[in-house]
Enzyme design. Sequence first.
Site, PDB file in Angstrom:
ATOM      1  N   ASP A 185       0.843  -1.200   0.000  1.00 38.82           N
ATOM      2  CA  ASP A 185       0.000   0.000   0.000  1.00 38.82           C
ATOM      3  C   ASP A 185       0.873   1.243   0.000  1.00 38.82           C
ATOM      4  OD1 ASP A 185      -2.872   1.185   0.734  1.00 38.82           O
ATOM      5  OD2 ASP A 185      -1.367   2.230   1.943  1.00 38.82           O
ATOM      6  N   LYS A 187      -2.760   5.808  -4.253  1.00 36.40           N
ATOM      7  CA  LYS A 187      -3.856   6.743  -3.935  1.00 36.40           C
ATOM      8  C   LYS A 187      -3.629   8.095  -4.584  1.00 36.40           C
ATOM      9  CE  LYS A 187      -3.606   4.769   0.744  1.00 36.40           C
ATOM     10  NZ  LYS A 187      -2.170   4.565   0.973  1.00 36.40           N
ATOM     11  N   TYR A 210       3.201   9.666  -0.615  1.00 31.09           N
ATOM     12  CA  TYR A 210       4.314   9.079   0.154  1.00 31.09           C
ATOM     13  C   TYR A 210       5.669   9.311  -0.512  1.00 31.09           C
ATOM     14  CZ  TYR A 210       0.501   6.474   2.456  1.00 31.09           C
ATOM     15  OH  TYR A 210      -0.653   6.112   3.107  1.00 31.09           O
ATOM     16  N   HIS A 244      -7.470   9.366  -1.540  1.00 26.27           N
ATOM     17  CA  HIS A 244      -6.765   9.344  -0.251  1.00 26.27           C
ATOM     18  C   HIS A 244      -7.602   9.979   0.878  1.00 26.27           C
ATOM     19  CE1 HIS A 244      -2.326   9.133   1.179  1.00 26.27           C
ATOM     20  NE2 HIS A 244      -3.121   8.970   2.207  1.00 26.27           N
TER      21      HIS A 244
HETATM   22  P1  NDP Z   1       1.425   1.544  11.879  1.00 28.63           P
HETATM   23  O1  NDP Z   1       0.290   1.528  12.833  1.00 28.63           O
HETATM   24  O2  NDP Z   1       1.541   0.480  10.864  1.00 28.63           O
HETATM   25  O3  NDP Z   1       2.729   1.612  12.761  1.00 28.63           O
HETATM   26  C1  NDP Z   1       4.000   1.744  12.187  1.00 28.63           C
HETATM   27  C2  NDP Z   1       4.988   2.031  13.323  1.00 28.63           C
HETATM   28  O4  NDP Z   1       5.064   0.901  14.177  1.00 28.63           O
HETATM   29  C3  NDP Z   1       6.369   2.297  12.803  1.00 28.63           C
HETATM   30  O5  NDP Z   1       6.961   3.248  13.672  1.00 28.63           O
HETATM   31  C4  NDP Z   1       7.072   0.934  12.948  1.00 28.63           C
HETATM   32  O6  NDP Z   1       8.450   1.153  13.161  1.00 28.63           O
HETATM   33  C5  NDP Z   1       6.392   0.375  14.176  1.00 28.63           C
HETATM   34  N1  NDP Z   1       6.242  -1.095  14.130  1.00 28.63           N
HETATM   35  C6  NDP Z   1       5.732  -1.856  13.132  1.00 28.63           C
HETATM   36  N2  NDP Z   1       5.719  -3.158  13.470  1.00 28.63           N
HETATM   37  C7  NDP Z   1       6.249  -3.228  14.703  1.00 28.63           C
HETATM   38  C8  NDP Z   1       6.526  -4.299  15.584  1.00 28.63           C
HETATM   39  N3  NDP Z   1       6.257  -5.556  15.258  1.00 28.63           N
HETATM   40  N4  NDP Z   1       7.098  -4.010  16.791  1.00 28.63           N
HETATM   41  C9  NDP Z   1       7.371  -2.733  17.139  1.00 28.63           C
HETATM   42  N5  NDP Z   1       7.140  -1.679  16.346  1.00 28.63           N
HETATM   43  C10 NDP Z   1       6.580  -1.916  15.135  1.00 28.63           C
HETATM   44  O7  NDP Z   1       1.417   3.008  11.209  1.00 28.63           O
HETATM   45  P2  NDP Z   1       1.306   3.636   9.765  1.00 28.63           P
HETATM   46  O8  NDP Z   1       0.835   5.020   9.995  1.00 28.63           O
HETATM   47  O9  NDP Z   1       2.520   3.453   8.965  1.00 28.63           O
HETATM   48  O10 NDP Z   1       0.093   2.852   9.068  1.00 28.63           O
HETATM   49  C11 NDP Z   1       0.272   1.708   8.247  1.00 28.63           C
HETATM   50  C12 NDP Z   1       0.017   2.050   6.801  1.00 28.63           C
HETATM   51  O11 NDP Z   1      -1.291   2.576   6.620  1.00 28.63           O
HETATM   52  C13 NDP Z   1       0.901   3.168   6.244  1.00 28.63           C
HETATM   53  O12 NDP Z   1       2.233   2.768   6.068  1.00 28.63           O
HETATM   54  C14 NDP Z   1       0.146   3.518   4.997  1.00 28.63           C
HETATM   55  O13 NDP Z   1       0.376   2.555   3.992  1.00 28.63           O
HETATM   56  C15 NDP Z   1      -1.290   3.472   5.511  1.00 28.63           C
HETATM   57  N6  NDP Z   1      -1.762   4.796   5.957  1.00 28.63           N
HETATM   58  C16 NDP Z   1      -2.801   5.349   5.259  1.00 28.63           C
HETATM   59  C17 NDP Z   1      -3.300   6.574   5.610  1.00 28.63           C
HETATM   60  C18 NDP Z   1      -4.427   7.127   4.842  1.00 28.63           C
HETATM   61  O14 NDP Z   1      -4.778   8.300   5.042  1.00 28.63           O
HETATM   62  N7  NDP Z   1      -5.028   6.383   3.951  1.00 28.63           N
HETATM   63  C19 NDP Z   1      -2.735   7.371   6.719  1.00 28.63           C
HETATM   64  C20 NDP Z   1      -1.654   6.681   7.406  1.00 28.63           C
HETATM   65  C21 NDP Z   1      -1.224   5.440   7.043  1.00 28.63           C
HETATM   66  P3  NDP Z   1       9.613   0.545  12.188  1.00 28.63           P
HETATM   67  O15 NDP Z   1       9.277   0.909  10.782  1.00 28.63           O
HETATM   68  O16 NDP Z   1      10.843   1.209  12.709  1.00 28.63           O
HETATM   69  O17 NDP Z   1       9.574  -0.928  12.449  1.00 28.63           O
END
Ligand code: NDP
Length: 276
Positions: free
Chosen positions: A48, A78, A53, A111
């Site tokens: 995604d 998006k 991004y 989006h």
């Molecule tokens: P998430 O809820 O997926 O959390 C990501 C964070 O958690 C990062 O800091 C990552 O750090 C950490 N993390 C992930 N897995 C673990 C684990 N197993 N243990 C500990 N820490 C962990 O947040 P996102 O906001 O990135 O949401 C996911 C996706 O949703 C986005 O990447 C995007 O594709 C989508 N999105 C869509 C939006 C929209 O408006 N449509 C808005 C926001 C997000 P690290 O990378 O250092 O592991």
Amino acid sequence: MTTPLSPSLTMNDGLEIPQLGLGVYKVPDLEATRVVVDAIELGYRHIDTAAFYDNERGVGRGIAESGAQRADLFVATKVWHDRHGYDATLASFEESLGRLGLEYVDLYLIHWPAPAQDKYVDTWRALEQIRSDGRARSIGVSNFKGHHLDRLAAETSTAPAVNQIELHPRLPQLETRQYDREHGILTEAWSPLARGTLLDEPTLAAVAAKHGKTVAQVVLRWQLDLGNVVIPKSVRRERLASNLEVFDFALDADDLAVIAALESGERTGKDPDFFF
Ligand code: NDP
């Protein structure tokens, strides 16, 4: 390449979507290539991204370098709110495809509804055109509430296949999930781990310890059990792997009560009614 680890759900257009995918928000373009290669090697099949991004090129390079067959992957992107409107959206879509280096995407999303601009219905008509041209297999929306979806239903002829919304234990989105379910729209959870801020919750740590799992795994299992598509983001290979290890345990009623108690209505992102 490994066998895919996530089951798929069927969307209202009859096509399938892998229920657990990889989100790449805030992954820099250069790093996105390695993250996507790692993820596909580990068994992810759904990626995604978004024009916003700024990593569609990196994602596209990762897809190419992974050696995966295009048909085995599910790629979503998006259109950002600065390209709403029929013609602007068609142009933005072509730019996204070009950056990804793909002939088609599996899912194209609006989006944000950006209601102040009042253009999301025309934007949706552009997505309908893109789908009928075969350039996006499925089309959907993100951050739409019921009243935004009501307008699409009243003024256009295609129901979105998915609605990607912020959703995690603090913000379980009962109302929008119910709307989506009643209208045959799959709910997809963004920030499923509340951007990582949930992972220190002591009550969740106790649930995780009970199952010999991590907090992230418990929250992802909960998301899957709700029937959500879920797209956790990580740049770390070990976390990419462990976020996939969620198909070998089950939550019980006590666990669900612990998770339900975390509801606070707190968002990590914006309220869609007031964003642009
Ligand atoms: P998430 O809820 O997926 O959390 C990501 C964070 O958690 C990062 O800091 C990552 O750090 C950490 N993390 C992930 N897995 C673990 C684990 N197993 N243990 C500990 N820490 C962990 O947040 P996102 O906001 O990135 O949401 C996911 C996706 O949703 C986005 O990447 C995007 O594709 C989508 N999105 C869509 C939006 C929209 O408006 N449509 C808005 C926001 C997000 P690290 O990378 O250092 O592991």
